[in-house]
Design a protein around this motif. Sequence first.
Motif, PDB file in Angstrom:
ATOM      1  N   ALA A 152       0.830  -1.205   0.000  1.00  0.00           N
ATOM      2  CA  ALA A 152       0.000   0.000   0.000  1.00  0.00           C
ATOM      3  C   ALA A 152       0.868   1.260   0.000  1.00  0.00           C
ATOM      4  O   ALA A 152       0.535   2.253  -0.646  1.00  0.00           O
ATOM      5  N   TRP A 153       1.999   1.196   0.708  1.00  0.00           N
ATOM      6  CA  TRP A 153       2.881   2.378   0.754  1.00  0.00           C
ATOM      7  C   TRP A 153       3.309   2.788  -0.651  1.00  0.00           C
ATOM      8  O   TRP A 153       3.300   3.959  -1.005  1.00  0.00           O
ATOM      9  N   ALA A 154       3.660   1.778  -1.491  1.00  0.00           N
ATOM     10  CA  ALA A 154       4.091   2.089  -2.861  1.00  0.00           C
ATOM     11  C   ALA A 154       2.925   2.639  -3.675  1.00  0.00           C
ATOM     12  O   ALA A 154       3.068   3.594  -4.446  1.00  0.00           O
ATOM     13  N   TYR A 155       1.747   2.052  -3.465  1.00  0.00           N
ATOM     14  CA  TYR A 155       0.574   2.487  -4.216  1.00  0.00           C
ATOM     15  C   TYR A 155       0.248   3.945  -3.904  1.00  0.00           C
ATOM     16  O   TYR A 155      -0.008   4.746  -4.802  1.00  0.00           O
ATOM     17  N   TRP A 156       0.295   4.289  -2.636  1.00  0.00           N
ATOM     18  CA  TRP A 156      -0.094   5.662  -2.275  1.00  0.00           C
ATOM     19  C   TRP A 156       0.985   6.661  -2.616  1.00  0.00           C
ATOM     20  O   TRP A 156       0.688   7.833  -2.880  1.00  0.00           O
ATOM     21  N   ILE A 157       2.230   6.204  -2.685  1.00  0.00           N
ATOM     22  CA  ILE A 157       3.275   7.102  -3.222  1.00  0.00           C
ATOM     23  C   ILE A 157       2.954   7.406  -4.678  1.00  0.00           C
ATOM     24  O   ILE A 157       3.003   8.550  -5.132  1.00  0.00           O
ATOM     25  N   MET A 158       2.608   6.348  -5.406  1.00  0.00           N
ATOM     26  CA  MET A 158       2.275   6.511  -6.823  1.00  0.00           C
ATOM     27  C   MET A 158       1.108   7.477  -7.016  1.00  0.00           C
ATOM     28  O   MET A 158       1.185   8.428  -7.796  1.00  0.00           O
ATOM     29  N   ILE A 159       0.013   7.222  -6.267  1.00  0.00           N
ATOM     30  CA  ILE A 159      -1.177   8.070  -6.432  1.00  0.00           C
ATOM     31  C   ILE A 159      -0.869   9.514  -6.047  1.00  0.00           C
ATOM     32  O   ILE A 159      -1.234  10.465  -6.755  1.00  0.00           O
ATOM     33  N   SER A 160      -0.164   9.684  -4.935  1.00  0.00           N
ATOM     34  CA  SER A 160       0.123  11.055  -4.489  1.00  0.00           C
ATOM     35  C   SER A 160       0.988  11.783  -5.501  1.00  0.00           C
ATOM     36  O   SER A 160       0.691  12.912  -5.882  1.00  0.00           O
ATOM     37  N   CYS A 161       2.067  11.139  -5.933  1.00  0.00           N
ATOM     38  CA  CYS A 161       3.014  11.830  -6.813  1.00  0.00           C
ATOM     39  C   CYS A 161       2.435  12.070  -8.201  1.00  0.00           C
ATOM     40  O   CYS A 161       2.754  13.064  -8.844  1.00  0.00           O
ATOM     41  N   ASN A 162       1.640  11.143  -8.697  1.00  0.00           N
ATOM     42  CA  ASN A 162       1.193  11.252 -10.089  1.00  0.00           C
ATOM     43  C   ASN A 162      -0.136  11.966 -10.244  1.00  0.00           C
ATOM     44  O   ASN A 162      -0.382  12.572 -11.284  1.00  0.00           O
ATOM     45  N   VAL A 163      -0.989  11.844  -9.254  1.00  0.00           N
ATOM     46  CA  VAL A 163      -2.335  12.413  -9.428  1.00  0.00           C
ATOM     47  C   VAL A 163      -2.553  13.626  -8.522  1.00  0.00           C
ATOM     48  O   VAL A 163      -2.936  14.691  -8.984  1.00  0.00           O
ATOM     49  N   PHE A 164      -2.272  13.476  -7.250  1.00  0.00           N
ATOM     50  CA  PHE A 164      -2.607  14.566  -6.320  1.00  0.00           C
ATOM     51  C   PHE A 164      -1.638  15.744  -6.428  1.00  0.00           C
ATOM     52  O   PHE A 164      -2.061  16.879  -6.591  1.00  0.00           O
ATOM     53  N   ILE A 165      -0.362  15.459  -6.308  1.00  0.00           N
ATOM     54  CA  ILE A 165       0.601  16.575  -6.242  1.00  0.00           C
ATOM     55  C   ILE A 165       0.573  17.445  -7.507  1.00  0.00           C
ATOM     56  O   ILE A 165       0.540  18.670  -7.409  1.00  0.00           O
ATOM     57  N   PRO A 166       0.533  16.853  -8.722  1.00  0.00           N
ATOM     58  CA  PRO A 166       0.503  17.731  -9.905  1.00  0.00           C
ATOM     59  C   PRO A 166      -0.724  18.643  -9.965  1.00  0.00           C
ATOM     60  O   PRO A 166      -0.720  19.612 -10.730  1.00  0.00           O
TER      61      PRO A 166
END
Lengths: 471, 412
Positions: A350-364
């Motif tokens: 889950a840690w990797a998944y939420w890094i992915m979602i945060s960096c690719n979808v939320f942060i931009p």
Amino acid sequence: MTTKVYTEADQLRGDVHVRAPLVLGGLDFNGVTEKIAAVIEKPDKRWFAALAFSLALLSIYGVCIVIVVWEGIGVWGNRAPVYWGWPIVNFVFWIGIGHAGTLISAILFLFRQKWRTGINRSAEAMTLFAVVCALSFPTIHVGRIWLLYWFAPLPNQMDVWPNFRSPLLWDFFAVSVYGSVSALFWFTGCVPDFATMRDRADTQLKRIAYGAVALGWRGSNRHWHNYEVAYLILAGISTPLVLSVHSIVSFDFATSQLPGWHTTIFPPYFVAGAIFSGFGMVMTLLIPSRKIFDLEEIITIRHMENMCKIILLTGTMVGYAYGMEFFIAWYGQNPYESFAFVNRAFGPYAWAYWIMISCNVFIPQVFWIKKFRTTPWIMFIISIFVNIGMWFERFVIIVTSLTADFLPSSWGYFSPTIIDVGCFVGSFGLFGTLYCLFVRFVPQVSITEVKVVMEQADPHWEGYHLAEEGH
Amino acid sequence: MGHRKPLPTAEEVTIPQGHLWTKLPLVLAVTGVLAIAAGWFIADDDHSRNYAWLTGFMYAGSVALGCLFFVIVQHASNAGWSVVVRRVAECAGMALPVLLLLFIPLYLGRMDIWSHWMDAHHAAGDPIIEGKAAFLNEGFWTIRAAVYFIIWSGLGFFFWKTSVSQDSIADPEAARSVTKKMNTMAYPAIVLFGLSTTFAAFDWMMSLDPHWFSTMFGVWFFAGCCVSGFAFLGVNLLLMKKAGLLPQVNEEHLHDVGKFVYAFTIFWAYISFSQFFLIWYANIPEETTFFHLRMGENNPWQSIGMLLMIAHFGIPFLLAMPRTVKRNPSALLAVCTYLLVLHFFDLAYTILPNLFLGKHMVPTSTIPASAVCFAIGMFAIVWAVTAFMHTRSALIPVKDPRLSESMAFTNF
């Protein structure tokens, strides 16, 4: 003849009735040439530091490759059922990065986006180097590197052929064609600039070297005509390649029956992700580069802002794909498919998944706000997040689906080895070294094309009238 | 900079009284009603009539949605070239509220069309359909349909109304702020448009076979909207030019519209092929049901599938590649009309085979015949609204700050 001095404020006013200037600081044609050529002719001390650092990383890669080839690929963390670990993650990561350059050069060219001229040369070079890094991973992943030529369909007396039904073989063709065409396209664009460097050369060696690659360019009308036609045709050929390469990379996964890998949206989703990551890397490189080499008047804040918009767009498209995958995994009511996705988001990775979602979808999403699109240090940080997020995307896709496959008795937690880490970090050394050499020997902004988008290139430019009237 | 062409005034680009185009809305509306009536009576029974209606509705809807997307994307990208052609597309966006009327028969026939999941009697005992009842249920489906129409009508109306209101603004600064407003609205519009068309495609077409699913389905519908909407824009522009209207639209603009149509034809092929190819290659039973219904010897849909591959991609790909084709009004008109026809086959291929899902119905020629009539009829209605809106305002947003750029632009 007067050259109007434009500033960043002129670019950022957001006027809808006039096009923002793309070259600032009152540079004229000669000023542009001088500025870009100076990067090569007067090397900066920091360049040597960057090269030394890259070479150090590259040597790590070299050592790791020797170990992998000598010992076999068992030195990596790849274990049953995760036969595709970091090396394939790295391969897809680098191939994705290798998409922005040709997108900028070809597709933005066809869309008449004039701002591309400030960044296309370095983005294309980055594309080529990213392709080199990408190819290095499958090359060593085959284990018996001396048999690599078996990839190619060479006639042989055993009548043994590569499996033409395998997406891995399509990759071999797709990436090599993409690499060749991108190199050709990049080189074609460089020819007039090599001629400029030849004409400015102060030593015999430089004159011969640049002269050789300038292919006898003399700037005649016929040369320009052929150049423009060749450029347009190459742009046309490159455009479908930008889409096809990552579509075929996505087939590596999507043609399988593995939950989490097999889903029909993969081709466009991978292409959007590739463009996203490619622009992330272009920003990571150009934000420091334009500062160090004093190119802020040519690679302007406007260029940066436009790239931020593309990152926002493609990041949101990637978010759409994540959402669709998740929704259809539930909607399809296939228990294995929904398990794969629930396991991604809430399982051991889950840690990797939420890094992915945060960096690719939320942060931009912060790029909705103009302030964030026009402040270089913020953009730089976000571009790093994009790079991280896109590496994790491939990690999540490959590792989470493989660790929990159809045979629960073989489930386990994937751990990379130090060689995995060395190969990945080292590949940045390969990339950095190539990029440093590029910056040192090739004009990193297209001198020719930047001039074409300046107002002086318009034969009706008001400055010429003022000159005639004796101002 | 440069030699400027004189900008047209609103009067110059308004369709004059008594012009042929002012009669078009009535002619089209009558044609539309007659074709719909024909389709209604041709159909053998309610069940096939409903499916044929759905095909016609999705066809007409995708055309109008494609035009709306064209307008949105021009604003989002600050496009200069397209100012002289944008109003024609904006008017097509105004057909979206009218689609709601055409949706009424679908709403009334919902229990028949989507009976596999909407009808509790059908769905009972099917664990897959029961599992997705949180999404596929009548109430939520109705709410979603209402949301789509609110979004589409709202966007269509906003972009048309705002643009038309700009025509009468004399102050350049005030006119610029209107352009700015549309530009700002375009970005959230992309998000709304993307999500609403995706879920509309899921709700109205993918759920016809509630067991089947594809993550690509929304993108496939989007691609079809773009091909047909841009082709519709091309047809309107070219016919207007033939009728002596819009002299400002020259071969450069036609070339760009042609490029859009061409690019999205390839995009459509890319998406459709990828969807087919991945399902075929992995050969997972849950997914292959879609193509089982449409492929195989003696299956009439097999030939439609082949037709789509060759005629919706192969032929236009080769035919429309040369720039001379995109710059020649007659050739481009032929290409756009041709693609509008082929788009019907694409939707029919997706929708109509579901008639035979789990039922032993004998295919009859009246089903496609009534679908063709409905598609022609509803397309004519959408066109009638579009043409009517053309007569209600200037044909070019004359106060758009980028008008001179649009009129002076040339392709390289």
